[in-house]
Design a protein around this motif. Sequence first.
Motif, PDB file in Angstrom:
ATOM      1  N   VAL A  72      38.115  62.173  22.217  1.00  0.00           N
ATOM      2  CA  VAL A  72      38.879  62.724  23.336  1.00  0.00           C
ATOM      3  C   VAL A  72      39.716  63.916  22.865  1.00  0.00           C
ATOM      4  O   VAL A  72      40.426  63.842  21.865  1.00  0.00           O
ATOM      5  N   VAL A  73      39.591  65.012  23.600  1.00  0.00           N
ATOM      6  CA  VAL A  73      40.345  66.232  23.280  1.00  0.00           C
ATOM      7  C   VAL A  73      41.393  66.564  24.340  1.00  0.00           C
ATOM      8  O   VAL A  73      42.248  67.406  24.115  1.00  0.00           O
ATOM      9  N   ARG A  74      41.325  65.907  25.506  1.00  0.00           N
ATOM     10  CA  ARG A  74      42.238  66.232  26.601  1.00  0.00           C
ATOM     11  C   ARG A  74      42.430  65.020  27.486  1.00  0.00           C
ATOM     12  O   ARG A  74      41.462  64.331  27.822  1.00  0.00           O
ATOM     13  N   THR A  75      43.672  64.742  27.854  1.00  0.00           N
ATOM     14  CA  THR A  75      43.957  63.729  28.870  1.00  0.00           C
ATOM     15  C   THR A  75      44.914  64.309  29.901  1.00  0.00           C
ATOM     16  O   THR A  75      45.683  65.229  29.614  1.00  0.00           O
ATOM     17  N   ARG A  76      44.824  63.746  31.087  1.00  0.00           N
ATOM     18  CA  ARG A  76      45.775  64.066  32.148  1.00  0.00           C
ATOM     19  C   ARG A  76      46.269  62.742  32.699  1.00  0.00           C
ATOM     20  O   ARG A  76      45.455  61.854  32.981  1.00  0.00           O
ATOM     21  N   MET A  77      47.581  62.626  32.827  1.00  0.00           N
ATOM     22  CA  MET A  77      48.180  61.400  33.343  1.00  0.00           C
ATOM     23  C   MET A  77      48.977  61.752  34.590  1.00  0.00           C
ATOM     24  O   MET A  77      49.792  62.670  34.573  1.00  0.00           O
ATOM     25  N   TYR A  78      48.707  61.023  35.646  1.00  0.00           N
ATOM     26  CA  TYR A  78      49.396  61.206  36.906  1.00  0.00           C
ATOM     27  C   TYR A  78      50.254  59.965  37.127  1.00  0.00           C
ATOM     28  O   TYR A  78      49.729  58.847  37.095  1.00  0.00           O
ATOM     29  N   VAL A  79      51.541  60.146  37.316  1.00  0.00           N
ATOM     30  CA  VAL A  79      52.452  59.024  37.510  1.00  0.00           C
ATOM     31  C   VAL A  79      53.176  59.190  38.844  1.00  0.00           C
ATOM     32  O   VAL A  79      53.435  60.299  39.291  1.00  0.00           O
ATOM     33  N   THR A  80      53.475  58.057  39.467  1.00  0.00           N
ATOM     34  CA  THR A  80      54.182  58.124  40.747  1.00  0.00           C
ATOM     35  C   THR A  80      55.691  58.217  40.559  1.00  0.00           C
ATOM     36  O   THR A  80      56.409  58.473  41.518  1.00  0.00           O
ATOM     37  N   ASP A  81      56.158  58.025  39.320  1.00  0.00           N
ATOM     38  CA  ASP A  81      57.588  58.156  39.021  1.00  0.00           C
ATOM     39  C   ASP A  81      57.717  58.718  37.606  1.00  0.00           C
ATOM     40  O   ASP A  81      57.382  58.038  36.629  1.00  0.00           O
ATOM     41  N   ILE A  82      58.191  59.933  37.487  1.00  0.00           N
ATOM     42  CA  ILE A  82      58.292  60.585  36.179  1.00  0.00           C
ATOM     43  C   ILE A  82      59.243  59.841  35.254  1.00  0.00           C
ATOM     44  O   ILE A  82      59.179  59.996  34.030  1.00  0.00           O
ATOM     45  N   ASP A  83      60.092  58.981  35.803  1.00  0.00           N
ATOM     46  CA  ASP A  83      60.941  58.150  34.955  1.00  0.00           C
ATOM     47  C   ASP A  83      60.132  57.167  34.117  1.00  0.00           C
ATOM     48  O   ASP A  83      60.644  56.602  33.149  1.00  0.00           O
ATOM     49  N   ASP A  84      58.857  56.968  34.458  1.00  0.00           N
ATOM     50  CA  ASP A  84      57.952  56.111  33.676  1.00  0.00           C
ATOM     51  C   ASP A  84      57.320  56.863  32.511  1.00  0.00           C
ATOM     52  O   ASP A  84      56.482  56.316  31.792  1.00  0.00           O
ATOM     53  N   MET A  85      57.724  58.105  32.310  1.00  0.00           N
ATOM     54  CA  MET A  85      57.121  58.959  31.291  1.00  0.00           C
ATOM     55  C   MET A  85      57.095  58.296  29.909  1.00  0.00           C
ATOM     56  O   MET A  85      56.077  58.321  29.224  1.00  0.00           O
TER      57      MET A  85
ATOM     58  N   VAL B 111      52.001  64.540  34.989  1.00  0.00           N
ATOM     59  CA  VAL B 111      52.665  65.079  36.167  1.00  0.00           C
ATOM     60  C   VAL B 111      52.997  63.948  37.138  1.00  0.00           C
ATOM     61  O   VAL B 111      52.306  62.936  37.192  1.00  0.00           O
ATOM     62  N   GLU B 112      54.061  64.149  37.892  1.00  0.00           N
ATOM     63  CA  GLU B 112      54.431  63.202  38.926  1.00  0.00           C
ATOM     64  C   GLU B 112      53.713  63.570  40.219  1.00  0.00           C
ATOM     65  O   GLU B 112      53.643  64.750  40.580  1.00  0.00           O
ATOM     66  N   VAL B 113      53.181  62.550  40.886  1.00  0.00           N
ATOM     67  CA  VAL B 113      52.490  62.743  42.160  1.00  0.00           C
ATOM     68  C   VAL B 113      53.118  61.826  43.205  1.00  0.00           C
ATOM     69  O   VAL B 113      53.788  60.854  42.868  1.00  0.00           O
ATOM     70  N   SER B 114      52.878  62.117  44.458  1.00  0.00           N
ATOM     71  CA  SER B 114      53.492  61.326  45.521  1.00  0.00           C
ATOM     72  C   SER B 114      52.782  60.001  45.762  1.00  0.00           C
ATOM     73  O   SER B 114      53.359  59.091  46.350  1.00  0.00           O
ATOM     74  N   GLY B 115      51.554  59.872  45.301  1.00  0.00           N
ATOM     75  CA  GLY B 115      50.840  58.618  45.487  1.00  0.00           C
ATOM     76  C   GLY B 115      49.472  58.661  44.835  1.00  0.00           C
ATOM     77  O   GLY B 115      48.971  59.731  44.485  1.00  0.00           O
ATOM     78  N   LEU B 116      48.891  57.478  44.662  1.00  0.00           N
ATOM     79  CA  LEU B 116      47.557  57.347  44.073  1.00  0.00           C
ATOM     80  C   LEU B 116      46.666  56.587  45.052  1.00  0.00           C
ATOM     81  O   LEU B 116      47.104  56.184  46.125  1.00  0.00           O
ATOM     82  N   ALA B 117      45.418  56.368  44.673  1.00  0.00           N
ATOM     83  CA  ALA B 117      44.426  55.778  45.589  1.00  0.00           C
ATOM     84  C   ALA B 117      44.766  54.349  46.012  1.00  0.00           C
ATOM     85  O   ALA B 117      44.293  53.899  47.043  1.00  0.00           O
ATOM     86  N   ALA B 118      45.546  53.648  45.217  1.00  0.00           N
ATOM     87  CA  ALA B 118      45.974  52.295  45.574  1.00  0.00           C
ATOM     88  C   ALA B 118      47.495  52.244  45.525  1.00  0.00           C
ATOM     89  O   ALA B 118      48.109  52.747  44.582  1.00  0.00           O
TER      90      ALA B 118
END
Length: 128
Positions: free
Chosen positions: A73-86, A107-114
Amino acid sequence: MERQRVSTGTDWESTVGYSRAVRTGDTVRVSGTIATDDEGEVVAPGNPSEQTRHALSIVADALAEVDASVADVVRTRMYVTDIDDMDAVGRAHGEVFGEVRPAATMVEVSGLAAEEAVVEVEAEAVVG
């Protein structure tokens, strides 16, 4: 171009028209992955550490199906609903990747698929 596709067999994949992972040549791209069990239920609702570990285990399984591993793996992207979980997400990511140390974005996002999902992970790997 030849493609190797990985499917988890969920209805979502055929409805949306995507694969869990695709390998073309030496490159593997793993789709955004949330922590779900075999029935599609979210694992460890609200727990960012456990969800990250579980999602990354699904990523690792997908990589293995196309003769790759987390070491590639050379690259990951993590999407979190609360950046405080960083910190919790970052520590779990570090447990899996250790010295591999891929380029990573969170990055923080407003929601995920579930609704119960608090983290989603994508990965890119180069084999060989």
